[in-house]
Structures are given as C-alpha cells and as structure tokens.
Write a protein that holds these residues in place. Structure first.
Motif, mmCIF file in Angstrom:
data_model
loop_
_atom_site.group_PDB
_atom_site.id
_atom_site.type_symbol
_atom_site.label_atom_id
_atom_site.label_comp_id
_atom_site.label_asym_id
_atom_site.label_seq_id
_atom_site.Cartn_x
_atom_site.Cartn_y
_atom_site.Cartn_z
ATOM 1 N N ALA A 1 -23.816 -29.758 -79.593
ATOM 2 C CA ALA A 1 -22.913 -28.604 -79.486
ATOM 3 C C ALA A 1 -21.660 -28.953 -78.696
ATOM 4 C CB ALA A 1 -23.639 -27.438 -78.831
ATOM 5 N N GLY A 2 -20.517 -28.634 -79.293
ATOM 6 C CA GLY A 2 -19.246 -28.856 -78.625
ATOM 7 C C GLY A 2 -18.858 -30.305 -78.453
ATOM 8 N N GLY A 3 -19.413 -31.198 -79.242
ATOM 9 C CA GLY A 3 -19.060 -32.617 -79.152
ATOM 10 C C GLY A 3 -19.700 -33.352 -78.000
ATOM 11 N N THR A 4 -20.804 -32.836 -77.480
ATOM 12 C CA THR A 4 -21.502 -33.504 -76.383
ATOM 13 C C THR A 4 -22.559 -34.454 -76.936
ATOM 14 O OG1 THR A 4 -23.140 -31.726 -76.188
ATOM 15 C CG2 THR A 4 -21.142 -31.535 -74.839
ATOM 16 N N SER A 5 -23.132 -35.241 -76.045
ATOM 17 C CA SER A 5 -24.210 -36.155 -76.416
ATOM 18 C C SER A 5 -25.089 -36.382 -75.195
ATOM 19 C CB SER A 5 -23.642 -37.485 -76.916
ATOM 20 O OG SER A 5 -22.932 -38.130 -75.882
ATOM 21 N N GLY A 6 -26.185 -37.101 -75.394
ATOM 22 C CA GLY A 6 -27.088 -37.449 -74.313
ATOM 23 C C GLY A 6 -28.270 -36.498 -74.216
ATOM 24 N N ALA A 7 -29.304 -36.977 -73.559
ATOM 25 C CA ALA A 7 -30.510 -36.175 -73.350
ATOM 26 C C ALA A 7 -30.447 -35.544 -71.969
ATOM 27 C CB ALA A 7 -31.750 -37.055 -73.467
ATOM 28 N N GLY A 8 -31.177 -34.499 -71.790
ATOM 29 C CA GLY A 8 -31.315 -33.916 -70.466
ATOM 30 C C GLY A 8 -30.425 -32.734 -70.176
ATOM 31 N N GLY A 9 -29.480 -32.414 -71.046
ATOM 32 C CA GLY A 9 -28.655 -31.236 -70.824
ATOM 33 C C GLY A 9 -29.481 -29.968 -70.955
ATOM 34 N N ALA A 10 -28.929 -28.879 -70.498
ATOM 35 C CA ALA A 10 -29.657 -27.606 -70.494
ATOM 36 C C ALA A 10 -30.087 -27.172 -71.888
ATOM 37 C CB ALA A 10 -28.798 -26.526 -69.843
ATOM 38 N N GLY B 1 -25.173 -32.191 -87.279
ATOM 39 C CA GLY B 1 -24.131 -32.558 -86.317
ATOM 40 C C GLY B 1 -22.833 -31.820 -86.553
ATOM 41 N N LEU B 2 -22.452 -31.662 -87.802
ATOM 42 C CA LEU B 2 -21.234 -30.911 -88.122
ATOM 43 C C LEU B 2 -21.395 -29.436 -87.771
ATOM 44 C CD1 LEU B 2 -20.202 -32.469 -91.553
ATOM 45 C CD2 LEU B 2 -18.928 -32.587 -89.400
ATOM 46 N N ALA B 3 -22.556 -28.875 -88.091
ATOM 47 C CA ALA B 3 -22.803 -27.464 -87.795
ATOM 48 C C ALA B 3 -22.827 -27.200 -86.289
ATOM 49 C CB ALA B 3 -24.116 -27.017 -88.434
ATOM 50 N N ALA B 4 -23.214 -28.199 -85.515
ATOM 51 C CA ALA B 4 -23.224 -28.040 -84.057
ATOM 52 C C ALA B 4 -21.821 -27.895 -83.498
ATOM 53 C CB ALA B 4 -23.928 -29.225 -83.408
ATOM 54 N N THR C 1 -24.319 -21.790 -81.902
ATOM 55 C CA THR C 1 -23.885 -22.865 -82.790
ATOM 56 C C THR C 1 -24.431 -22.651 -84.200
ATOM 57 O OG1 THR C 1 -25.801 -24.306 -82.489
ATOM 58 C CG2 THR C 1 -24.013 -24.504 -80.859
ATOM 59 N N GLY C 2 -23.970 -23.465 -85.109
ATOM 60 C CA GLY C 2 -24.500 -23.460 -86.464
ATOM 61 C C GLY C 2 -25.647 -24.438 -86.647
ATOM 62 N N GLN C 3 -25.985 -25.205 -85.607
ATOM 63 C CA GLN C 3 -26.977 -26.257 -85.797
ATOM 64 C C GLN C 3 -28.383 -25.725 -86.045
ATOM 65 O OE1 GLN C 3 -26.152 -27.660 -81.702
ATOM 66 N NE2 GLN C 3 -28.202 -28.447 -81.738
ATOM 67 N N THR C 4 -28.740 -24.574 -85.493
ATOM 68 C CA THR C 4 -30.083 -24.047 -85.765
ATOM 69 C C THR C 4 -30.211 -23.675 -87.238
ATOM 70 O OG1 THR C 4 -29.367 -21.844 -85.039
ATOM 71 C CG2 THR C 4 -30.514 -23.226 -83.424
ATOM 72 N N PHE C 5 -29.166 -23.077 -87.801
ATOM 73 C CA PHE C 5 -29.178 -22.752 -89.223
ATOM 74 C C PHE C 5 -29.293 -24.017 -90.057
ATOM 75 C CE2 PHE C 5 -26.800 -22.111 -93.217
ATOM 76 C CZ PHE C 5 -27.622 -21.147 -93.804
ATOM 77 N N ALA C 6 -28.510 -25.033 -89.707
ATOM 78 C CA ALA C 6 -28.543 -26.292 -90.450
ATOM 79 C C ALA C 6 -29.923 -26.936 -90.361
ATOM 80 C CB ALA C 6 -27.476 -27.249 -89.930
ATOM 81 N N ALA C 7 -30.508 -26.942 -89.179
ATOM 82 C CA ALA C 7 -31.825 -27.558 -88.995
ATOM 83 C C ALA C 7 -32.884 -26.869 -89.851
ATOM 84 C CB ALA C 7 -32.226 -27.525 -87.522
ATOM 85 N N LEU C 8 -32.870 -25.540 -89.875
ATOM 86 C CA LEU C 8 -33.849 -24.810 -90.679
ATOM 87 C C LEU C 8 -33.580 -24.983 -92.174
ATOM 88 C CD1 LEU C 8 -34.142 -21.592 -88.505
ATOM 89 C CD2 LEU C 8 -35.873 -23.383 -88.812
ATOM 90 N N LEU C 9 -32.322 -25.015 -92.544
ATOM 91 C CA LEU C 9 -31.959 -25.224 -93.943
ATOM 92 C C LEU C 9 -32.371 -26.623 -94.405
ATOM 93 C CD1 LEU C 9 -30.539 -23.758 -96.283
ATOM 94 C CD2 LEU C 9 -28.428 -24.845 -95.541
ATOM 95 N N VAL C 10 -32.117 -27.628 -93.573
ATOM 96 C CA VAL C 10 -32.502 -29.010 -93.899
ATOM 97 C C VAL C 10 -34.019 -29.108 -94.051
ATOM 98 C CG1 VAL C 10 -32.659 -31.338 -92.900
ATOM 99 C CG2 VAL C 10 -30.464 -30.160 -92.960
#
Length: 193
Positions: A91-100, A37-40, A54-63
C-alpha cells in the motif's frame, strides 16, 4: 468439448478455461501478484488508522477466486515475498515486513487460498455464493490482520478493531458487490460461447 460445458463443470475455475500449460500457470501467478501490487497503489489514508483503504484486498480475493487455491496462494505468496524483499508494491508504494498492515498481506494469502478452494466448488457462479465467498475471504484477512495490527503497534485488541476493521466495512461491502456482479457475469458470458 465446448466452452459452455467446461465452464459449468465442478472443479473448474475461470483460469482453467485457458489452454493448460506450465507457461499459463506461471503467467497467471506473476500476473496475479502484479495485479495485487497495482491495486495496492489505490491507497486512501484513514484518519486515526495506520492502515489505508486499498484495492489489494479486492485483487487478492479476485485472484484466488479466478485462479483457484494453488495459483491464488502462489500469486499472493509471490506478492508478499517480493514486497518483503523490497519491491515497493505494498500500500502506497511501501515494502518490507513488519509494518502495521503487513498482517493483512498475510491474511490475503489465506483468503486467496480459501476463496480459490470455494470457487472450485462453484462458489463464484452465483451472486449469493460469490457474496459468501467474499465475506468469508474478508473475514479471514481481518482475522490475521487485526491481531497483527494490535501486536505490531501495541494497541489493545478493541483499538485495533476500531482502527483496522470498522472503517473498512463499507468499502469491503462495495468490493464484494463488485465481485458479486463480475464473477457470475463472467461465467454466464463464457457459458454462452
């Protein structure tokens, strides 16, 4: 048994070097979700694409790689479920399902699991094997994310590839290079103790 002999035993991931307990596993899962979440929040818009870098893909693979398949999956599942429930840490402080870009989040679940399974087989202990793990993990994220992008936006598959894959390849190569240095170096460091 010394840390050096544990660190190179097949079937062990970096997180297994910590004393085993249910509290450890819960802390790792929550921490992995929070790290993702922070990396996103490291989010840079890409002109012409609804998907930011974003940094979230890196974080996800690292985790996934550091925690193993089960804890990696649970971390990313917690990240996805909390984000779907309204936690503003996509990414960018968003939430919810269904975004692009939500398909990429789903792809990260798969990628973290596979990267964790490969790490249990030693795929994070050398530069070359870590590179292969990161490339495969990134490919899995795109395999889910790009078709989801096409379906959620009405783009053709070719347009989704142009908007949701091609602009990210250089960044993914940089993230893989970082992991290629970080993970094997960590194994060498713990092996010296």
């Amino acid at each position: 048994m010394s840390t050096a002999s544990v660190s190179f035993r097949p079937g062990v991931v970096l997180a297994d070097l910590l004393p085993a307990s249910r509290v450890r596993d819960i802390a790792l899962v929550v921490g992995g979700a929070a790290l993702t979440g922070l990396a996103a929040q490291i989010s840079v818009p890409v002109p012409g694409s609804p998907v930011p870098v974003t940094g979230q893909t890196f974080a996800a693979l690292l985790v996934g790689t550091a925690f193993g398949a089960r804890r990696g999956f649970l971390s990313l599942a917690l990240y996805a479920l909390a984000g779907m429930a309204g936690m503003p840490w996509f990414a960018g402080g968003t939430s919810g399902a269904g975004g692009a870009s939500f398909g990429y989040v789903l792809g990260m679940l798969l990628a973290a699991t596979v990267a964790g399974a490969l790490a249990r087989r030693g795929a994070d202990r050398s530069v070359l094997r870590t590179a292969g793990t990161m490339v495969l993990g990134s490919a899995l994220i795109y395999a889910v994310g790009v078709p989801y992008l096409a379906l959620s936006t009405g783009m053709s598959f070719g347009a989704a590839v142009a908007a949701g894959l091609t602009p990210f390849l250089i960044g993914d190569a940089l993230k893989a290079a970082l992991a290629m240095g970080l993970l094997p170096a960590t194994w060498k460091l713990v092996g010296r103790k």
